[in-house]
Design a protein around this motif. Structure first.
Motif, PDB file in Angstrom:
ATOM      1  N   TYR A   1       0.837  -1.209   0.000  1.00  0.00           N
ATOM      2  CA  TYR A   1       0.000   0.000   0.000  1.00  0.00           C
ATOM      3  C   TYR A   1       0.866   1.251   0.000  1.00  0.00           C
ATOM      4  O   TYR A   1       1.896   1.327   0.680  1.00  0.00           O
ATOM      5  N   ALA A   2       0.457   2.234  -0.759  1.00  0.00           N
ATOM      6  CA  ALA A   2       1.070   3.555  -0.729  1.00  0.00           C
ATOM      7  C   ALA A   2       0.097   4.541  -1.361  1.00  0.00           C
ATOM      8  O   ALA A   2      -0.623   4.200  -2.305  1.00  0.00           O
ATOM      9  N   ASN A   3       0.066   5.765  -0.834  1.00  0.00           N
ATOM     10  CA  ASN A   3      -0.738   6.803  -1.469  1.00  0.00           C
ATOM     11  C   ASN A   3       0.123   7.890  -2.095  1.00  0.00           C
ATOM     12  O   ASN A   3      -0.382   8.899  -2.572  1.00  0.00           O
ATOM     13  N   ALA A   4       1.446   7.667  -2.060  1.00  0.00           N
ATOM     14  CA  ALA A   4       2.387   8.543  -2.753  1.00  0.00           C
ATOM     15  C   ALA A   4       3.494   7.666  -3.341  1.00  0.00           C
ATOM     16  O   ALA A   4       4.104   6.879  -2.627  1.00  0.00           O
ATOM     17  N   VAL A   5       3.734   7.802  -4.631  1.00  0.00           N
ATOM     18  CA  VAL A   5       4.689   6.945  -5.348  1.00  0.00           C
ATOM     19  C   VAL A   5       5.790   7.798  -5.968  1.00  0.00           C
ATOM     20  O   VAL A   5       5.509   8.799  -6.649  1.00  0.00           O
ATOM     21  N   ARG A   6       7.024   7.401  -5.718  1.00  0.00           N
ATOM     22  CA  ARG A   6       8.164   7.979  -6.427  1.00  0.00           C
ATOM     23  C   ARG A   6       8.715   6.896  -7.346  1.00  0.00           C
ATOM     24  O   ARG A   6       9.262   5.899  -6.899  1.00  0.00           O
ATOM     25  N   GLN A   7       8.556   7.104  -8.641  1.00  0.00           N
ATOM     26  CA  GLN A   7       9.004   6.138  -9.638  1.00  0.00           C
ATOM     27  C   GLN A   7      10.220   6.693 -10.354  1.00  0.00           C
ATOM     28  O   GLN A   7      10.187   7.768 -10.958  1.00  0.00           O
ATOM     29  N   SER A   8      11.332   5.971 -10.284  1.00  0.00           N
ATOM     30  CA  SER A   8      12.528   6.381 -10.999  1.00  0.00           C
ATOM     31  C   SER A   8      12.787   5.442 -12.164  1.00  0.00           C
ATOM     32  O   SER A   8      12.252   4.336 -12.229  1.00  0.00           O
ATOM     33  N   GLY A   9      13.631   5.920 -13.085  1.00  0.00           N
ATOM     34  CA  GLY A   9      13.984   5.123 -14.242  1.00  0.00           C
ATOM     35  C   GLY A   9      15.481   5.123 -14.442  1.00  0.00           C
ATOM     36  O   GLY A   9      16.252   5.029 -13.483  1.00  0.00           O
ATOM     37  N   ALA A  10      15.894   5.252 -15.682  1.00  0.00           N
ATOM     38  CA  ALA A  10      17.321   5.332 -15.988  1.00  0.00           C
ATOM     39  C   ALA A  10      17.918   6.593 -15.363  1.00  0.00           C
ATOM     40  O   ALA A  10      17.208   7.562 -15.067  1.00  0.00           O
ATOM     41  N   ASP A  11      19.238   6.592 -15.191  1.00  0.00           N
ATOM     42  CA  ASP A  11      19.908   7.713 -14.523  1.00  0.00           C
ATOM     43  C   ASP A  11      19.651   9.044 -15.197  1.00  0.00           C
ATOM     44  O   ASP A  11      19.614  10.090 -14.543  1.00  0.00           O
ATOM     45  N   SER A  12      19.463   9.043 -16.481  1.00  0.00           N
ATOM     46  CA  SER A  12      19.302  10.294 -17.224  1.00  0.00           C
ATOM     47  C   SER A  12      17.875  10.835 -17.210  1.00  0.00           C
ATOM     48  O   SER A  12      17.607  11.905 -17.764  1.00  0.00           O
ATOM     49  N   VAL A  13      16.946  10.120 -16.590  1.00  0.00           N
ATOM     50  CA  VAL A  13      15.536  10.506 -16.604  1.00  0.00           C
ATOM     51  C   VAL A  13      15.108  10.924 -15.193  1.00  0.00           C
ATOM     52  O   VAL A  13      15.378  10.211 -14.220  1.00  0.00           O
ATOM     53  N   ALA A  14      14.424  12.064 -15.099  1.00  0.00           N
ATOM     54  CA  ALA A  14      13.959  12.539 -13.797  1.00  0.00           C
ATOM     55  C   ALA A  14      12.857  11.635 -13.271  1.00  0.00           C
ATOM     56  O   ALA A  14      12.009  11.157 -14.035  1.00  0.00           O
TER      57      ALA A  14
ATOM     58  N   ILE B   1       6.789  11.762  -9.367  1.00  0.00           N
ATOM     59  CA  ILE B   1       6.134  11.625  -8.058  1.00  0.00           C
ATOM     60  C   ILE B   1       4.641  11.816  -8.255  1.00  0.00           C
ATOM     61  O   ILE B   1       4.197  12.856  -8.762  1.00  0.00           O
ATOM     62  N   GLN B   2       3.874  10.825  -7.866  1.00  0.00           N
ATOM     63  CA  GLN B   2       2.423  10.842  -8.011  1.00  0.00           C
ATOM     64  C   GLN B   2       1.780  10.597  -6.654  1.00  0.00           C
ATOM     65  O   GLN B   2       2.220   9.726  -5.897  1.00  0.00           O
ATOM     66  N   THR B   3       0.740  11.373  -6.329  1.00  0.00           N
ATOM     67  CA  THR B   3       0.020  11.197  -5.062  1.00  0.00           C
ATOM     68  C   THR B   3      -1.481  11.160  -5.336  1.00  0.00           C
ATOM     69  O   THR B   3      -1.952  11.701  -6.344  1.00  0.00           O
ATOM     70  N   VAL B   4      -2.229  10.537  -4.432  1.00  0.00           N
ATOM     71  CA  VAL B   4      -3.681  10.532  -4.551  1.00  0.00           C
ATOM     72  C   VAL B   4      -4.208  11.936  -4.288  1.00  0.00           C
ATOM     73  O   VAL B   4      -3.576  12.742  -3.579  1.00  0.00           O
ATOM     74  N   ALA B   5      -5.355  12.241  -4.849  1.00  0.00           N
ATOM     75  CA  ALA B   5      -5.882  13.605  -4.771  1.00  0.00           C
ATOM     76  C   ALA B   5      -6.199  14.040  -3.347  1.00  0.00           C
ATOM     77  O   ALA B   5      -6.034  15.208  -2.987  1.00  0.00           O
ATOM     78  N   ASP B   6      -6.641  13.096  -2.512  1.00  0.00           N
ATOM     79  CA  ASP B   6      -7.064  13.447  -1.153  1.00  0.00           C
ATOM     80  C   ASP B   6      -6.040  13.046  -0.101  1.00  0.00           C
ATOM     81  O   ASP B   6      -6.398  12.745   1.046  1.00  0.00           O
ATOM     82  N   ILE B   7      -4.776  13.069  -0.451  1.00  0.00           N
ATOM     83  CA  ILE B   7      -3.750  12.570   0.467  1.00  0.00           C
ATOM     84  C   ILE B   7      -3.739  13.343   1.788  1.00  0.00           C
ATOM     85  O   ILE B   7      -3.434  12.783   2.838  1.00  0.00           O
ATOM     86  N   GLY B   8      -4.101  14.616   1.761  1.00  0.00           N
ATOM     87  CA  GLY B   8      -4.083  15.413   2.984  1.00  0.00           C
ATOM     88  C   GLY B   8      -5.158  15.045   3.991  1.00  0.00           C
ATOM     89  O   GLY B   8      -5.037  15.374   5.176  1.00  0.00           O
ATOM     90  N   SER B   9      -6.198  14.343   3.547  1.00  0.00           N
ATOM     91  CA  SER B   9      -7.298  14.001   4.450  1.00  0.00           C
ATOM     92  C   SER B   9      -7.442  12.500   4.683  1.00  0.00           C
ATOM     93  O   SER B   9      -8.397  12.070   5.356  1.00  0.00           O
ATOM     94  N   ARG B  10      -6.530  11.709   4.174  1.00  0.00           N
ATOM     95  CA  ARG B  10      -6.621  10.257   4.371  1.00  0.00           C
ATOM     96  C   ARG B  10      -6.453   9.916   5.850  1.00  0.00           C
ATOM     97  O   ARG B  10      -5.533  10.420   6.504  1.00  0.00           O
ATOM     98  N   PRO B  11      -7.315   9.050   6.405  1.00  0.00           N
ATOM     99  CA  PRO B  11      -7.204   8.717   7.831  1.00  0.00           C
ATOM    100  C   PRO B  11      -5.904   8.018   8.184  1.00  0.00           C
ATOM    101  O   PRO B  11      -5.417   8.131   9.309  1.00  0.00           O
ATOM    102  N   GLU B  12      -5.292   7.299   7.241  1.00  0.00           N
ATOM    103  CA  GLU B  12      -4.047   6.582   7.523  1.00  0.00           C
ATOM    104  C   GLU B  12      -2.830   7.486   7.377  1.00  0.00           C
ATOM    105  O   GLU B  12      -1.699   7.078   7.669  1.00  0.00           O
ATOM    106  N   GLY B  13      -3.029   8.754   6.911  1.00  0.00           N
ATOM    107  CA  GLY B  13      -1.903   9.633   6.693  1.00  0.00           C
ATOM    108  C   GLY B  13      -1.160   9.287   5.413  1.00  0.00           C
ATOM    109  O   GLY B  13      -1.677   8.598   4.539  1.00  0.00           O
TER     110      GLY B  13
END
Length: 383
Positions: free
Chosen positions: A239-252, A255-267
């Motif tokens: 489970y995660a509500n914020a994802v940091r996906q990396s790729g090759a070294d040359s690619v930035a 970071i993707q988060t759910v729209a309601d991350i600030g109000s999720r009961p689990e934080g």
């Protein structure tokens, strides 16, 4: 997934009435033979027969047999195919990929493992870099399969079946020399708005968009009713509500988060994912969106085992189907709908079945993840 009492949807739409044939013990036939033809040598002495079928990953089948028997003479490593039929309907075809010979003064036991043709695509490699710009994803998928078929000895006798126009164009996708064809397809399938792919026992490759099946046949899997055992796994690392996906070294990274991350009961729950084979910005971004969709639902992967005779075959419950499930005991009050991702069938000597389905488990399990990591390490050590 957990739902309050009364919120689950129950329906009897599209349920096929149980026929007289279904009430009798099903007829299983396990045939072997050279993969270049139709396997037609029936294994009548096989024991420990098991099918492990998966929606998104290669499926497998295994059995044991007396190594001194005539039937064992028809089993040749890497050449023999196994074809499995239930009541005349082909459910599986795969290649013999591993055997274990146990020989002593008391006897000879032969253990045989097979993998389906998606698994064989994992043994077909790219021998050049492949770059696709503004290309439809279904076109990329078939080009990869055509490349595998074009190599000397690489034709698996596969034909294209259902292959819709998805309307999804990939702006920039790259695959590298040494990548397996199956891994390339998996990366395509792990992007936002992607597809699913399977290969039938008849060798027909079908592409499904956005997903295979998904039929709601009105089936209820009820612990205490038609289900005799329910095993659930819920883990924080799925489970995660914020994802940091990396790729090759040359690619930035993306970071993707759910729209309601600030109000999720689990934080907030972060996860960092990486794949150096993601070599373009679009590949990283689209993979991050896909992974967020997978991770942002707290899932309990239930494995539900049918009572004897309660599974009526593929027309009843099959891979990709949507089922209603109910597990009510102690702290658990799980009632909802979920998709079937795995199906395991053990067949005894008399044809009796023990059938389990795993629902709501779209991500790789640990064993498959470790296998892929080990393969990448072997590949990097040779570069």
């Amino acid at each position: 997934m957990t739902a309050p009492l009364g919120s689950a949807y129950f329906s009897n739409v599209n349920i096929t009435p149980t026929s007289d044939r279904q009430r009798t013990r099903p007829q299983w036939v396990w045939n072997v033979g050279d993969w270049r033809g139709l396997p037609d040598r029936q294994l009548r002495q096989a024991t420990g027969r098991q099918l492990k079928l998966s929606l998104l990953e290669p499926s497998g089948a295994s059995f044991s047999i007396n190594g001194d028997s005539t039937e064992a003479l028809y089993i040749t490593d890497l050449v023999t195919d196994l074809r499995v039929l239930r009541n005349g309907v082909p459910l599986y075809r795969g290649r013999v990929t591993a055997t274990g010979d146990d020989i002593d003064e008391t006897g000879y036991s032969l253990k045989v493992d097979t993998v389906d043709y998606r698994g064989l695509l994992d043994r077909r490699l790219l021998f050049t870099d492949k770059t696709y710009t503004n290309t439809a994803q279904e076109t990329i998928a078939w080009d990869l399969l055509s490349y595998a078929k074009s190599q000397a000895g690489g034709d698996l006798q596969l034909t294209r079946g259902q292959w819709p126009s998805t309307g999804v164009t990939r702006a920039s996708v790259e695959f590298k020399d040494g990548d397996s064809i199956w891994d390339c397809l998996v990366k395509l399938m792990a992007m936002d708005n992607a597809f699913e792919l399977d290969i039938t026992p008849q060798g027909v490759v079908n592409l499904y968009w956005p997903q295979k099946g998904g039929l709601d046949k009105g089936v209820l899997l009820d612990y205490g009713g038609n289900i005799k055992k329910a095993s659930g796994q819920t883990r924080d690392d799925t489970y995660a509500n914020a994802v940091r996906q990396s790729g090759a070294d040359s690619v930035a990274p993306s970071i993707q988060t759910v729209a309601d991350i600030g109000s999720r009961p689990e934080g907030r729950w972060d996860v960092a994912l990486g794949d150096t084979a993601l070599t373009t910005t679009q590949m990283v971004t689209e993979t991050a969106k896909f992974q967020l969709n997978q991770y942002s639902q707290l899932r309990t992967a239930w494995t539900l085992t049918f009572k004897a005779g309660k599974w009526r075959g593929p027309e009843h419950v099959w891979l990709g189907d949507i089922v209603t499930y109910s597990v009510k005991r102690g702290r658990r009050f799980d009632v909802g709908q979920a998709r079937v991702y795995e199906l395991t069938i053990d067949v005894d000597e008399s044809g009796g079945e023990t059938v389990s389905v795993t629902i709501d488990k779209p991500r790789d399990d640990d064993a498959k993840l470790i296998k892929r990591m080990a393969k990448k390490v072997r590949y990097l050590s040779k570069r």
